[in-house]
Design a protein around this motif. Structure first.
Motif, PDB file in Angstrom:
ATOM      1  N   VAL A   1       0.845  -1.193   0.000  1.00  0.00           N
ATOM      2  CA  VAL A   1       0.000   0.000   0.000  1.00  0.00           C
ATOM      3  C   VAL A   1       0.887   1.252   0.000  1.00  0.00           C
ATOM      4  CG1 VAL A   1      -1.646   1.354   1.356  1.00  0.00           C
ATOM      5  CG2 VAL A   1      -2.026  -1.081   1.008  1.00  0.00           C
ATOM      6  N   ALA A   2       1.990   1.213   0.726  1.00  0.00           N
ATOM      7  CA  ALA A   2       2.915   2.350   0.734  1.00  0.00           C
ATOM      8  C   ALA A   2       3.446   2.655  -0.662  1.00  0.00           C
ATOM      9  CB  ALA A   2       4.073   2.081   1.690  1.00  0.00           C
ATOM     10  N   THR A   3       3.710   1.614  -1.458  1.00  0.00           N
ATOM     11  CA  THR A   3       4.243   1.843  -2.808  1.00  0.00           C
ATOM     12  C   THR A   3       3.240   2.506  -3.737  1.00  0.00           C
ATOM     13  OG1 THR A   3       3.563  -0.346  -3.641  1.00  0.00           O
ATOM     14  CG2 THR A   3       5.763  -0.175  -2.639  1.00  0.00           C
ATOM     15  N   GLN A   4       1.959   2.513  -3.349  1.00  0.00           N
ATOM     16  CA  GLN A   4       0.921   3.095  -4.199  1.00  0.00           C
ATOM     17  C   GLN A   4       0.773   4.604  -4.004  1.00  0.00           C
ATOM     18  OE1 GLN A   4       0.960   0.173  -5.958  1.00  0.00           O
ATOM     19  NE2 GLN A   4      -1.075   0.854  -6.546  1.00  0.00           N
ATOM     20  N   HIS A   5       1.483   5.178  -3.037  1.00  0.00           N
ATOM     21  CA  HIS A   5       1.346   6.608  -2.768  1.00  0.00           C
ATOM     22  C   HIS A   5       1.853   7.420  -3.962  1.00  0.00           C
ATOM     23  CE1 HIS A   5       1.630  10.507  -0.793  1.00  0.00           C
ATOM     24  NE2 HIS A   5       0.927   9.997   0.208  1.00  0.00           N
ATOM     25  N   ALA A   6       1.139   8.509  -4.263  1.00  0.00           N
ATOM     26  CA  ALA A   6       1.495   9.344  -5.413  1.00  0.00           C
ATOM     27  C   ALA A   6       2.905   9.926  -5.297  1.00  0.00           C
ATOM     28  CB  ALA A   6       0.480  10.478  -5.559  1.00  0.00           C
ATOM     29  N   MET A   7       3.389  10.116  -4.080  1.00  0.00           N
ATOM     30  CA  MET A   7       4.718  10.692  -3.883  1.00  0.00           C
ATOM     31  C   MET A   7       5.834   9.763  -4.371  1.00  0.00           C
ATOM     32  SD  MET A   7       5.106  13.728  -2.334  1.00  0.00           S
ATOM     33  CE  MET A   7       4.293  14.902  -1.225  1.00  0.00           C
ATOM     34  N   VAL A   8       5.530   8.479  -4.539  1.00  0.00           N
ATOM     35  CA  VAL A   8       6.543   7.530  -5.009  1.00  0.00           C
ATOM     36  C   VAL A   8       6.074   6.831  -6.283  1.00  0.00           C
ATOM     37  CG1 VAL A   8       7.667   7.157  -2.795  1.00  0.00           C
ATOM     38  CG2 VAL A   8       5.659   5.792  -3.364  1.00  0.00           C
ATOM     39  N   GLY A   9       5.253   7.520  -7.065  1.00  0.00           N
ATOM     40  CA  GLY A   9       4.724   6.970  -8.299  1.00  0.00           C
ATOM     41  C   GLY A   9       5.722   7.034  -9.447  1.00  0.00           C
ATOM     42  N   THR A  10       5.392   6.344 -10.524  1.00  0.00           N
ATOM     43  CA  THR A  10       6.279   6.268 -11.684  1.00  0.00           C
ATOM     44  C   THR A  10       6.549   7.635 -12.298  1.00  0.00           C
ATOM     45  OG1 THR A  10       5.477   4.034 -12.174  1.00  0.00           O
ATOM     46  CG2 THR A  10       6.575   5.204 -13.955  1.00  0.00           C
ATOM     47  N   ASP A  11       5.569   8.555 -12.224  1.00  0.00           N
ATOM     48  CA  ASP A  11       5.789   9.873 -12.811  1.00  0.00           C
ATOM     49  C   ASP A  11       6.904  10.633 -12.083  1.00  0.00           C
ATOM     50  OD1 ASP A  11       4.150  10.012 -10.579  1.00  0.00           O
ATOM     51  OD2 ASP A  11       3.046  11.759 -11.279  1.00  0.00           O
ATOM     52  N   VAL A  12       7.071  10.371 -10.783  1.00  0.00           N
ATOM     53  CA  VAL A  12       8.173  10.991 -10.046  1.00  0.00           C
ATOM     54  C   VAL A  12       9.502  10.464 -10.570  1.00  0.00           C
ATOM     55  CG1 VAL A  12       9.266  11.238  -7.774  1.00  0.00           C
ATOM     56  CG2 VAL A  12       6.775  11.349  -7.981  1.00  0.00           C
ATOM     57  N   LEU A  13       9.559   9.160 -10.825  1.00  0.00           N
ATOM     58  CA  LEU A  13      10.763   8.549 -11.384  1.00  0.00           C
ATOM     59  C   LEU A  13      11.089   9.152 -12.747  1.00  0.00           C
ATOM     60  CD1 LEU A  13      12.819   6.184 -10.907  1.00  0.00           C
ATOM     61  CD2 LEU A  13      11.271   4.763 -12.237  1.00  0.00           C
ATOM     62  N   GLU A  14      10.083   9.334 -13.589  1.00  0.00           N
ATOM     63  CA  GLU A  14      10.295   9.895 -14.922  1.00  0.00           C
ATOM     64  C   GLU A  14      10.770  11.344 -14.843  1.00  0.00           C
ATOM     65  OE1 GLU A  14       6.539   9.326 -16.771  1.00  0.00           O
ATOM     66  OE2 GLU A  14       6.827   7.178 -17.113  1.00  0.00           O
ATOM     67  N   THR A  15      10.165  12.114 -13.947  1.00  0.00           N
ATOM     68  CA  THR A  15      10.565  13.511 -13.788  1.00  0.00           C
ATOM     69  C   THR A  15      11.996  13.612 -13.298  1.00  0.00           C
ATOM     70  OG1 THR A  15       8.291  14.172 -13.301  1.00  0.00           O
ATOM     71  CG2 THR A  15      10.025  15.697 -12.639  1.00  0.00           C
ATOM     72  N   ALA A  16      12.351  12.781 -12.318  1.00  0.00           N
ATOM     73  CA  ALA A  16      13.729  12.792 -11.810  1.00  0.00           C
ATOM     74  C   ALA A  16      14.711  12.453 -12.918  1.00  0.00           C
ATOM     75  CB  ALA A  16      13.861  11.812 -10.651  1.00  0.00           C
ATOM     76  N   GLY A  17      14.359  11.463 -13.724  1.00  0.00           N
ATOM     77  CA  GLY A  17      15.231  11.092 -14.829  1.00  0.00           C
ATOM     78  C   GLY A  17      15.403  12.209 -15.830  1.00  0.00           C
ATOM     79  N   ALA A  18      14.320  12.918 -16.129  1.00  0.00           N
ATOM     80  CA  ALA A  18      14.394  14.034 -17.062  1.00  0.00           C
ATOM     81  C   ALA A  18      15.317  15.138 -16.527  1.00  0.00           C
ATOM     82  CB  ALA A  18      13.002  14.600 -17.321  1.00  0.00           C
ATOM     83  N   VAL A  19      15.215  15.427 -15.230  1.00  0.00           N
ATOM     84  CA  VAL A  19      16.078  16.444 -14.622  1.00  0.00           C
ATOM     85  C   VAL A  19      17.537  16.018 -14.706  1.00  0.00           C
ATOM     86  CG1 VAL A  19      16.704  17.568 -12.448  1.00  0.00           C
ATOM     87  CG2 VAL A  19      14.294  17.335 -13.078  1.00  0.00           C
ATOM     88  N   LEU A  20      17.823  14.766 -14.394  1.00  0.00           N
ATOM     89  CA  LEU A  20      19.208  14.282 -14.421  1.00  0.00           C
ATOM     90  C   LEU A  20      19.789  14.288 -15.836  1.00  0.00           C
ATOM     91  CD1 LEU A  20      18.937  11.316 -11.892  1.00  0.00           C
ATOM     92  CD2 LEU A  20      19.774  13.630 -11.473  1.00  0.00           C
TER      93      LEU A  20
END
Length: 364
Positions: A335-354
């Protein structure tokens, strides 16, 4: 943070673990346990010192949330929400923050998503909205709701908990004891000094409030998940030493697959912990720094889930019984992994910044 606070939290662990089945059954952390955490100052960790809070560092927040997450996922989650949301007081006038903290039962919770509207009126705003996932809302003295004041103008309103309606909606697979129900405000008046924007500079000047605000709110998710993973590994180790192979009579701890599972799980958990703590210790609010921080939170959460999966599978049929804590850890961490703060879009955004790509970093 007082040096004794983490030790005092650790002393509560046996009591919390004993209460875990009741917490899950009742879908709520018992009020007396919330009271114990309140007395220790857990819900004042991120509130400004000048107003009566502890103004602890982000690393201290991670330590407390991980410890309570290891005791029980739902307790750790409620503590995380209440502690981290206290950072809102660093964006309120000092007198206002001090007034909120005069209540010895102070606990602020809520939802940052802008699912409400705020209409300007004399002296403040009239707020109407409904927000899901409001963890610890039944115990809160103050509730925060994200609101839209005008197109492009998103703020957070701090409302007295008694002025909102709680809708019992939290009937879920895991983290059942967080009581993350819907909260609703209907034409609630909010004084102008109790509404703020995360995009604006903090009113309080302490180092805690220069930390990326969304990063601070996200930290506890990774910390609680890692605590759940630690509990799962420990519970599995106990099972592995006592459960016997029906053919050989040996403890299953002697099986190579069991040894491999616990080693891999501990490595995943330890790597997530080291990554998270390392990024928390690095200062800065530029997009690269924020991206790396959120990537550490997401990785810690996912590593924790993978660690729990490993020991859950290795436990075999024993893990599926309601009496086994492993099945609860499995459900809680996922259930913790389903939180929006740790969603796939955060991963994509971080990757774009890097990668140096042009991308909105508003959610970092």
């Amino acid at each position: 943070m007082p040096l004794s606070l983490l030790d005092d939290v650790r002393k509560l662990t046996p009591e919390i673990r004993a209460l875990a089945p009741q917490i899950e059954r009742d879908r709520e952390v018992p009020p007396h346990l919330i009271g114990r955490l309140t007395d220790l100052g857990v819900f004042r960790l991120a509130a400004p010192r000048a107003a009566g809070g502890l103004e602890a560092g982000p690393s201290d927040l991670v330590d407390v949330c991980e410890e309570l997450g290891a005791a029980d996922g739902s307790v750790g989650w409620c503590a995380m929400i209440g502690a981290a949301t206290g950072m809102a007081l660093g964006r309120l006038p000092q007198d206002t923050a001090a007034d909120l903290l005069t209540d010895p039962r102070f606990l602020i919770a809520g939802v940052a998503a802008p699912m409400g509207r705020a209409v300007p009126v004399d002296g403040g705003f009239r707020v109407t909205g409904r927000w899901p996932f409001a963890s610890a809302c039944r115990h809160a003295t103050w509730l925060v709701g994200g609101v839209i004041v005008a197109p492009g103008d998103v703020r957070l309103a701090v409302m007295a908990a008694g002025e909102l309606t709680i809708h019992d909606t939290w009937d879920v697979a895991g983290l059942r004891g967080t009581g993350s129900h819907d909260i609703e405000a209907v034409d609630v008046f909010v004084p102008g000094d109790r509404i703020f924007s995360l995009a604006a500079a903090p009113v309080q000047g302490g180092a805690l409030y220069t930390f990326p605000p969304l990063g601070l709110l996200a930290l506890g998710i990774g910390a609680v998940a890692l605590g759940i993973a630690r509990a799962a590994i420990n519970d599995f180790a106990e099972l592995a030493r006592s459960k016997r192979n029906p053919v050989t009579g040996e403890a299953i701890a002697a099986k190579p697959s069991v040894r491999t599972a616990v080693a891999e799980a501990e490595a995943l958990r330890g790597a997530g912990w080291a990554y998270l703590k390392g990024e928390v210790a690095t200062t800065g609010t530029d997009p690269d720094r924020r991206a790396r921080l959120r990537l550490a939170v997401l990785t810690a959460t996912r590593n924790a889930a993978q660690a729990v999966d490993l020991v859950y599978r290795a436990a075999g049929g024993s893990a599926v019984y309601a009496a086994s804590p492993l099945q609860r850890h499995f459900r809680d961490v996922h259930v913790a992994t389903q939180h929006a703060m740790v969603g796939t879009d955060v991963l994509e955004t971080a990757g774009a910044v890097l990668l140096g790509e042009s991308v909105s970093t508003a959610r970092l």
